[in-house]
Design a protein around this motif. Sequence first.
Motif, PDB file in Angstrom:
ATOM      1  N   TYR A  34      14.386  16.269 -82.173  1.00  0.00           N
ATOM      2  CA  TYR A  34      14.026  17.673 -82.351  1.00  0.00           C
ATOM      3  C   TYR A  34      14.107  18.031 -83.830  1.00  0.00           C
ATOM      4  N   ARG A  76      24.244  12.696 -92.376  1.00  0.00           N
ATOM      5  CA  ARG A  76      24.430  14.089 -91.977  1.00  0.00           C
ATOM      6  C   ARG A  76      23.671  15.021 -92.904  1.00  0.00           C
ATOM      7  N   PHE A  83      17.609  16.969 -85.057  1.00  0.00           N
ATOM      8  CA  PHE A  83      18.580  16.610 -84.036  1.00  0.00           C
ATOM      9  C   PHE A  83      18.051  15.475 -83.177  1.00  0.00           C
ATOM     10  N   VAL A 103      16.698  20.914 -90.059  1.00  0.00           N
ATOM     11  CA  VAL A 103      17.749  20.123 -89.424  1.00  0.00           C
ATOM     12  C   VAL A 103      17.096  19.334 -88.300  1.00  0.00           C
ATOM     13  N   GLU A 105      22.131  25.000 -90.114  1.00  0.00           N
ATOM     14  CA  GLU A 105      20.984  25.898 -89.997  1.00  0.00           C
ATOM     15  C   GLU A 105      20.598  25.990 -88.534  1.00  0.00           C
ATOM     16  N   PHE A 157      23.313  16.559 -77.497  1.00  0.00           N
ATOM     17  CA  PHE A 157      22.801  16.587 -78.859  1.00  0.00           C
ATOM     18  C   PHE A 157      23.805  16.015 -79.849  1.00  0.00           C
ATOM     19  N   GLY A 158      23.261  15.363 -80.865  1.00  0.00           N
ATOM     20  CA  GLY A 158      24.078  14.938 -81.984  1.00  0.00           C
ATOM     21  C   GLY A 158      24.322  16.095 -82.932  1.00  0.00           C
ATOM     22  N   PRO A 159      25.065  15.830 -84.012  1.00  0.00           N
ATOM     23  CA  PRO A 159      25.408  16.894 -84.967  1.00  0.00           C
ATOM     24  C   PRO A 159      24.255  17.279 -85.886  1.00  0.00           C
ATOM     25  N   GLY A 193      25.088  20.743 -82.988  1.00  0.00           N
ATOM     26  CA  GLY A 193      23.921  20.670 -82.136  1.00  0.00           C
ATOM     27  C   GLY A 193      24.093  21.541 -80.903  1.00  0.00           C
ATOM     28  N   PRO A 194      22.996  21.860 -80.229  1.00  0.00           N
ATOM     29  CA  PRO A 194      23.093  22.652 -78.989  1.00  0.00           C
ATOM     30  C   PRO A 194      23.924  21.933 -77.936  1.00  0.00           C
ATOM     31  N   ARG A 221      20.749  17.343 -91.824  1.00  0.00           N
ATOM     32  CA  ARG A 221      20.138  18.426 -92.608  1.00  0.00           C
ATOM     33  C   ARG A 221      19.354  17.801 -93.750  1.00  0.00           C
ATOM     34  N   GLN A 228      14.672  21.650 -86.193  1.00  0.00           N
ATOM     35  CA  GLN A 228      15.031  23.065 -86.133  1.00  0.00           C
ATOM     36  C   GLN A 228      14.829  23.713 -87.497  1.00  0.00           C
ATOM     37  N   THR A 229      14.043  24.774 -87.517  1.00  0.00           N
ATOM     38  CA  THR A 229      13.806  25.549 -88.734  1.00  0.00           C
ATOM     39  C   THR A 229      13.944  27.026 -88.407  1.00  0.00           C
TER      40      THR A 229
END
Lengths: 112, 115
Positions: free
Chosen positions: B35, B9, B91, B89, A2, B106-108, A43-44, B111, B37-38
């Motif tokens: 972080y 993950r 991060f 998600v 996402e 950044f990591g993966p 990730g970014p 979710r 993220q939406t």
Amino acid sequence: GESVGLHLPTLSVQEGDNSIINCAYSNSASDYFIWYKQESGKGPQFIIDIRSNMDKRQGQRVTVLLNKTVKHLSLQIAATQPGDSAVYFCAEIPQWTDKLIFGTGTRLQVFP
Amino acid sequence: DAGVIQSPRHEVTEMGQEVTLRCKPISGHNSLFWYRQTMMRGLELLIYFNNNVPIDDSGMPEDRFSAKMPNASFSTLKIQPSEPRDSAVYFCASSSPDSGRETQYFGPGTRLLVL
């Protein structure tokens, strides 16, 4: 993953063309302006940055331009490739902090 | 180098349950960032640590969220109790003085889905 919103601005370019992604920032007191790339499910990833006392910086196939007068940042990608397809975020780091403040992102789609 | 490692993950849980997200920064990095993220809010910084000390937690949504960094190689982000609006998600990122504060790795991501 996402990584994007449904209503992200999208830039569609043909493979081999140059791409220009734009961003407006808000904080005049930021030290650094940065571009990150986010591929689906990841990730970014850092691409390139520019200090606030510069107006242009070049990397490999990428150039970042900073216009402090109008608070505008742009990322130019030369000879765009399919692997460049991703969401691109501009970010800024205010002075005296390590915080990254991200913009909303632009989706880049590269078609053959 | 393995990069930033996050676990799990994927996490699916029910409203009211406790959720713990884990992060291992890159060895030698002294700054760690969490972080979220939406779709609606994009990428938001929740909290960051320098040398294991929390520096800025102004992005933490509310008291249900807490983060710790007991040592240089491990951090947790805990949500208790979880709510459906926490679905996102998450991060983790790290940086070092050598790479500069503008270069965060950044990591993966984890979710999280709260039902």
